[in-house]
Design a protein around this motif. Structure first.
Motif, PDB file in Angstrom:
ATOM      1  N   MET A   1      41.021  76.871   6.472  1.00  0.00           N
ATOM      2  CA  MET A   1      41.425  78.102   7.095  1.00  0.00           C
ATOM      3  C   MET A   1      40.503  78.413   8.256  1.00  0.00           C
ATOM      4  O   MET A   1      39.475  79.029   8.085  1.00  0.00           O
ATOM      5  N   PRO A   2      40.876  77.942   9.397  1.00  0.00           N
ATOM      6  CA  PRO A   2      40.034  78.196  10.574  1.00  0.00           C
ATOM      7  C   PRO A   2      40.334  79.544  11.223  1.00  0.00           C
ATOM      8  O   PRO A   2      41.397  80.120  11.042  1.00  0.00           O
ATOM      9  N   PHE A   3      39.353  80.005  11.946  1.00  0.00           N
ATOM     10  CA  PHE A   3      39.528  81.136  12.848  1.00  0.00           C
ATOM     11  C   PHE A   3      39.025  80.662  14.196  1.00  0.00           C
ATOM     12  O   PHE A   3      37.873  80.232  14.320  1.00  0.00           O
ATOM     13  N   ASN A   4      39.899  80.677  15.182  1.00  0.00           N
ATOM     14  CA  ASN A   4      39.562  80.193  16.514  1.00  0.00           C
ATOM     15  C   ASN A   4      39.238  81.359  17.428  1.00  0.00           C
ATOM     16  O   ASN A   4      39.881  82.405  17.361  1.00  0.00           O
ATOM     17  N   ARG A   5      38.274  81.127  18.273  1.00  0.00           N
ATOM     18  CA  ARG A   5      37.970  82.114  19.310  1.00  0.00           C
ATOM     19  C   ARG A   5      37.875  81.363  20.624  1.00  0.00           C
ATOM     20  O   ARG A   5      37.133  80.383  20.731  1.00  0.00           O
ATOM     21  N   LEU A   6      38.660  81.803  21.585  1.00  0.00           N
ATOM     22  CA  LEU A   6      38.650  81.200  22.908  1.00  0.00           C
ATOM     23  C   LEU A   6      37.916  82.130  23.853  1.00  0.00           C
ATOM     24  O   LEU A   6      38.305  83.287  24.017  1.00  0.00           O
ATOM     25  N   HIS A   7      36.857  81.629  24.452  1.00  0.00           N
ATOM     26  CA  HIS A   7      36.139  82.359  25.492  1.00  0.00           C
ATOM     27  C   HIS A   7      36.635  81.776  26.809  1.00  0.00           C
ATOM     28  O   HIS A   7      36.424  80.584  27.074  1.00  0.00           O
ATOM     29  N   VAL A   8      37.306  82.592  27.589  1.00  0.00           N
ATOM     30  CA  VAL A   8      37.988  82.082  28.784  1.00  0.00           C
ATOM     31  C   VAL A   8      37.649  82.936  29.999  1.00  0.00           C
ATOM     32  O   VAL A   8      37.339  84.127  29.865  1.00  0.00           O
ATOM     33  N   PRO A   9      37.749  82.315  31.193  1.00  0.00           N
ATOM     34  CA  PRO A   9      37.610  83.123  32.411  1.00  0.00           C
ATOM     35  C   PRO A   9      38.712  84.183  32.453  1.00  0.00           C
ATOM     36  O   PRO A   9      39.849  83.934  32.050  1.00  0.00           O
TER      37      PRO A   9
END
Length: 129
Positions: free
Chosen positions: A1-9
């Motif tokens: 059970m992943p939790f993804n976090r995208l840090h994006v411009p």
């Protein structure tokens, strides 16, 4: 059970962010045995100057276009699975037209006690682990 976090411009199109998460989720399912229904992601947008990414550390990248992909998931994947994940994610990014050189991926592992999705308590207690 992943939790993804995208840090994006900040300027990255929301459609591209969703496509990147779709690539990441598909890779997690294919390489790490993640349940296809376990798709959780938080997109964090950063204005110019708030993401500091060295342009040549362990590869060339465009600091202004780099995304940082943060994955938190249950511990237990082998080093081979993690390497396969990194390779697969970058391959899928290239398929959607996102330069995989402009991605930094990292994992943080934890245990079932560290997750709770409802008032029933931790995943550990709900699943009887």
């Amino acid at each position: 059970m992943p939790f993804n976090r995208l840090h994006v411009p900040q300027a990255l199109a929301i459609e591209t962010c969703h496509a990147i998460n779709a690539c990441l989720h598909a890779s997690l399912v294919a390489t790490c045995g993640v349940n296809p229904d376990d798709d959780f992601c938080l997109i964090s947008r950063h204005p110019p100057g708030e993401m500091i990414c060295h342009p040549t550390f362990l590869g060339r990248r465009d600091p202004g276009s780099t995304v940082i992909i943060e994955i938190t998931l249950l511990a237990g994947r082998s080093d081979a699975q993690k390497e396969a994940l990194y390779k697969d994610v970058r391959s899928r990014l290239a398929e959607i037209g996102f330069d995989p050189a402009n991605s930094i991926v990292f994992l943080t592992e934890n245990k079932p006690i560290d997750w709770s999705f409802s008032e029933a308590g931790s995943v550990k207690s709900v699943l009887g682990l």
